[in-house]
Motif scaffolding. Sequence first.
Motif, PDB file in Angstrom:
ATOM      1  N   PRO A 186      10.045   5.647  12.167  1.00 19.15           N
ATOM      2  CA  PRO A 186      10.745   4.661  11.342  1.00 19.15           C
ATOM      3  C   PRO A 186      11.052   3.382  12.118  1.00 19.15           C
ATOM      4  O   PRO A 186      11.485   3.443  13.271  1.00 19.15           O
ATOM      5  N   ARG A 187      10.784   2.269  11.507  1.00 21.83           N
ATOM      6  CA  ARG A 187      11.239   0.984  12.039  1.00 21.83           C
ATOM      7  C   ARG A 187      11.305  -0.003  10.891  1.00 21.83           C
ATOM      8  O   ARG A 187      10.655   0.195   9.862  1.00 21.83           O
ATOM      9  N   ARG A 188      12.150  -1.038  11.067  1.00 19.53           N
ATOM     10  CA  ARG A 188      12.350  -2.006   9.989  1.00 19.53           C
ATOM     11  C   ARG A 188      11.019  -2.626   9.576  1.00 19.53           C
ATOM     12  O   ARG A 188      10.178  -2.903  10.430  1.00 19.53           O
ATOM     13  N   GLY A 189      10.836  -2.811   8.274  1.00 23.74           N
ATOM     14  CA  GLY A 189       9.600  -3.400   7.779  1.00 23.74           C
ATOM     15  C   GLY A 189       8.612  -2.382   7.241  1.00 23.74           C
ATOM     16  O   GLY A 189       7.588  -2.749   6.664  1.00 23.74           O
ATOM     17  N   ARG A 190       8.902  -1.086   7.411  1.00 25.90           N
ATOM     18  CA  ARG A 190       8.037  -0.065   6.799  1.00 25.90           C
ATOM     19  C   ARG A 190       8.059  -0.244   5.277  1.00 25.90           C
ATOM     20  O   ARG A 190       9.067  -0.634   4.704  1.00 25.90           O
ATOM     21  N   THR A 191       6.955   0.069   4.617  1.00 25.82           N
ATOM     22  CA  THR A 191       6.913  -0.054   3.158  1.00 25.82           C
ATOM     23  C   THR A 191       6.981   1.332   2.521  1.00 25.82           C
ATOM     24  O   THR A 191       6.807   2.349   3.207  1.00 25.82           O
ATOM     25  N   ASP A 192       7.197   1.347   1.209  1.00 31.14           N
ATOM     26  CA  ASP A 192       7.284   2.627   0.503  1.00 31.14           C
ATOM     27  C   ASP A 192       5.956   3.389   0.561  1.00 31.14           C
ATOM     28  O   ASP A 192       5.940   4.612   0.425  1.00 31.14           O
ATOM     29  N   ALA A 193       4.872   2.663   0.763  1.00 25.68           N
ATOM     30  CA  ALA A 193       3.565   3.324   0.869  1.00 25.68           C
ATOM     31  C   ALA A 193       3.452   4.122   2.165  1.00 25.68           C
ATOM     32  O   ALA A 193       2.512   4.906   2.342  1.00 25.68           O
ATOM     33  N   GLU A 194       4.408   3.921   3.078  1.00 26.74           N
ATOM     34  CA  GLU A 194       4.386   4.641   4.359  1.00 26.74           C
ATOM     35  C   GLU A 194       5.381   5.807   4.372  1.00 26.74           C
ATOM     36  O   GLU A 194       5.753   6.286   5.435  1.00 26.74           O
ATOM     37  N   ARG A 195       5.802   6.229   3.170  1.00 29.97           N
ATOM     38  CA  ARG A 195       6.742   7.360   3.089  1.00 29.97           C
ATOM     39  C   ARG A 195       6.158   8.445   2.198  1.00 29.97           C
ATOM     40  O   ARG A 195       5.312   8.181   1.352  1.00 29.97           O
ATOM     41  N   ASN A 196       6.696   9.657   2.374  1.00 31.29           N
ATOM     42  CA  ASN A 196       6.454  10.716   1.403  1.00 31.29           C
ATOM     43  C   ASN A 196       7.780  11.038   0.738  1.00 31.29           C
ATOM     44  O   ASN A 196       8.839  10.885   1.347  1.00 31.29           O
ATOM     45  N   LEU A 219       6.993  17.594   7.216  1.00 37.09           N
ATOM     46  CA  LEU A 219       7.302  17.137   8.582  1.00 37.09           C
ATOM     47  C   LEU A 219       6.257  17.662   9.570  1.00 37.09           C
ATOM     48  O   LEU A 219       5.833  16.944  10.482  1.00 37.09           O
ATOM     49  N   GLY A 220       5.828  18.897   9.368  1.00 37.83           N
ATOM     50  CA  GLY A 220       4.785  19.459  10.231  1.00 37.83           C
ATOM     51  C   GLY A 220       3.479  18.695  10.082  1.00 37.83           C
ATOM     52  O   GLY A 220       2.817  18.343  11.074  1.00 37.83           O
ATOM     53  N   ALA A 221       3.120  18.411   8.845  1.00 33.32           N
ATOM     54  CA  ALA A 221       1.882  17.667   8.578  1.00 33.32           C
ATOM     55  C   ALA A 221       1.978  16.243   9.127  1.00 33.32           C
ATOM     56  O   ALA A 221       1.005  15.699   9.658  1.00 33.32           O
ATOM     57  N   ALA A 222       3.156  15.646   9.005  1.00 24.11           N
ATOM     58  CA  ALA A 222       3.354  14.277   9.513  1.00 24.11           C
ATOM     59  C   ALA A 222       3.221  14.259  11.034  1.00 24.11           C
ATOM     60  O   ALA A 222       2.624  13.346  11.609  1.00 24.11           O
ATOM     61  N   ARG A 223       3.778  15.288  11.680  1.00 26.48           N
ATOM     62  CA  ARG A 223       3.683  15.355  13.142  1.00 26.48           C
ATOM     63  C   ARG A 223       2.217  15.482  13.570  1.00 26.48           C
ATOM     64  O   ARG A 223       1.766  14.802  14.490  1.00 26.48           O
ATOM     65  N   ALA A 224       1.468  16.321  12.872  1.00 24.87           N
ATOM     66  CA  ALA A 224       0.050  16.518  13.200  1.00 24.87           C
ATOM     67  C   ALA A 224      -0.747  15.236  12.982  1.00 24.87           C
ATOM     68  O   ALA A 224      -1.629  14.890  13.768  1.00 24.87           O
ATOM     69  N   ALA A 227       1.734  10.289  11.067  1.00 25.08           N
ATOM     70  CA  ALA A 227       2.011   9.297  10.023  1.00 25.08           C
ATOM     71  C   ALA A 227       2.529   9.980   8.765  1.00 25.08           C
ATOM     72  O   ALA A 227       2.284  11.167   8.543  1.00 25.08           O
ATOM     73  N   THR A 228       3.230   9.199   7.960  1.00 28.17           N
ATOM     74  CA  THR A 228       3.558   9.613   6.591  1.00 28.17           C
ATOM     75  C   THR A 228       2.993   8.569   5.637  1.00 28.17           C
ATOM     76  O   THR A 228       2.464   7.555   6.068  1.00 28.17           O
ATOM     77  N   GLY A 229       3.108   8.843   4.342  1.00 25.54           N
ATOM     78  CA  GLY A 229       2.671   7.865   3.347  1.00 25.54           C
ATOM     79  C   GLY A 229       1.383   8.277   2.679  1.00 25.54           C
ATOM     80  O   GLY A 229       1.054   9.464   2.608  1.00 25.54           O
ATOM     81  N   VAL A 230       0.633   7.263   2.228  1.00 26.40           N
ATOM     82  CA  VAL A 230      -0.559   7.565   1.428  1.00 26.40           C
ATOM     83  C   VAL A 230      -1.584   8.398   2.200  1.00 26.40           C
ATOM     84  O   VAL A 230      -2.364   9.142   1.606  1.00 26.40           O
ATOM     85  N   ALA A 231      -1.538   8.285   3.543  1.00 27.06           N
ATOM     86  CA  ALA A 231      -2.498   9.057   4.356  1.00 27.06           C
ATOM     87  C   ALA A 231      -2.170  10.551   4.359  1.00 27.06           C
ATOM     88  O   ALA A 231      -3.030  11.388   4.626  1.00 27.06           O
TER      89      ALA A 231
END
Lengths: 244, 455
Positions: A186-196, A219-224, A227-231
């Motif tokens: 997380p850091r300022r400027g992240r967009t909603d497309a970068e979240r689940n 969280l496990g998938a994000a760690r692997a 990234a989070t979000g559309v990816a």
Amino acid sequence: MTAPTRWQDLRRFTQARVGLGRTGHAVPTAAHLDFQEAHARARDAVWSAFDGDRLAAECAGLGVPVLRVASLARDRREFLLRPDLGRRIAEADATRLAGEAASGRIVLVVADGLCAEGVQRHAPALLARLVPVIDVGAIVVAEQARVALGDAVGEALDAAAVVVLIGERPGLSATDSMGAYITWAPRRGRTDAERNCISNIRPAGLGFGDAAAKLLWLLGAARALGATGVALKDEMPAGILPTP
Amino acid sequence: MGYAHDIGGTRYRFGDLAALLARATPPRSGDTLAGVAAASAAERVAAQRALAELPLKTFLAEAVIPYEADEVTRLIQDRHDLGAFAPVAHLTVGGFRDWLLGEGADSAALAALRPGLTPEMVAAVSKIMRIADLVTVAAKCRVTTRFRNTIGLPGTLSIRLQPNHPTDDPRGVAASVLDGLLLGAGDAVIGVNPATDNVEAVMRLLEMLDMVRTRFAIPTQSCVLSHVTTTMLAMERGAPVDLVFQSVGGTEGANRSFGVSLALLKEAREAALALNRGTLGQDVMYFETGQGSALSAEAHHGVDQQTLEARAYAVAREFSPLLVNSVVGFIGPEYLFDGKQIIRAGIEDHFCGKLLGLPMGVDICYTNHAEADQDDMDTLLTLLGVAGVTYIMGVPGADDVMLAYQSTSFHDGLYARAVLGKTPAPEFAAWLDRMGIGRGEAIPPALSPALIGLG
């Protein structure tokens, strides 16, 4: 079940307000007042006060630091009118949080969002399921806060990921829904497309056990993935959800 | 080029056309959020006076968003018809208001003028018009469209039947469809907002709606309001698509945030036309818009949200839609804070859409974090009915259980038709009569729930 022949029988197929009947061109009095009551409850829920002290006290026994923060929105009205302010924290707060750094760990933010009621009631139960199974650096109770405030908090704490538990906009059928937004790095400027996001967390919706299992999987998938979000597609097999 | 006007010894200056339009806009939270609103009531009226003195021709010389930077600006300028503009070419914005309200501006004159008007001209004049003015002029506009029925004829008020369900359960959707039909809704379209944009789920809904329509032989059209690319995929796979839906905005950037471009919309329309499913006409597009969408996408270029909304209508009219509606109170209180702002915006949107030649409906609605209630919606509904709104939404009990907001109910549609002496689209009205709908509380045998899988 026999085939529906009466208009009100349609109600067995949907929670929508079907089969209300009519008086002239209007809905009958009872149905009209049902609606008024539901709207009144939703309105009060939007304006319901968030008791951060109580929530912080309820989280104190979980064995992780509990921190407090507020957005730049000074009151509820400003919060509704200025979503930009609800996403930001004061520089002084960012500095204070930096002193509590939770480097590389997961930060759980509990935020009032558009409705404090559900978060106030349901967040402790979900946190009690999450904290023992993930590496939590801190719980942060955030007032007058929108989802993206978690980016500023997570950045200040140097977190690996932030999970924001937040009150969802109340509808007429539910005023206690909680959402959970996960943002990796997380850091300022992240967009909603970068979240689940997981939504409709409440006893009558997605139960706490199921929500905790899904968060753990994401969280496990994000760690692997790093990234989070559309990816990050939610490909969690349906079968692994525990029964609530 | 700058503009200025003096009020009570103070000179108010406006740096460019976009600033002038923004400062002249009646108050709304979204323009304050964007930092473009007038700082005082005096500054607002100074801007309105300066705007009233502005020649309409100015809008052909000065773009609020540069031609090179935005394909919506290019569309607006490239399509402008100087010949059609001629009757008002000599007027100022203030003079144009007087012209619109005058007796010479009858339905035929207003229809002939459409290709000569740009969205910015229409937005500008609306800013110096009261609600009564906006209602008066809109009521003179005639826009008729066709697919399986005729929408927009004088004396009619159509209703989109909106049978949403939180999990897209086909039986739940079908129950709401039947409920709406029994209350006279569905002549504009039977249109579901899907809970997911998954193509298989969308196709299941399309097939179910088509089954209901054909079983009951309803002279109407159906639509699943998925993203245009999902609908195109469904068409490729043979799904029964009547109308292609898409949300659109007034800038290239806003449309990019919706995942669309003018070229993509053109391609989708051609695919729907190729299916040739309309019986009375081939108006195959359905667009939704709403003030604030460009700001929400951070693609507003310092232009006020109402002017950008009018620009979205230029996008819509390029594709000869069957239906267009603003979702006026849906976008949230940061754009339209309360009932007063929602009501004014709904009347403006309808006026601008109609003047530009669109079959304009309005989703008369609010969310629970806006300062609004059913009384505000009744007020807006009644005003729009008088203004001749093409269609409104019909949601069971006004409560959308999927999108968690409140719109107009099936009952509200009955109310508006009754007090205003309006009828449904003629083909649909005849069908209601044949089916015995509207006579008491029993479900007519011809509409037995068992026929559509509810048993």
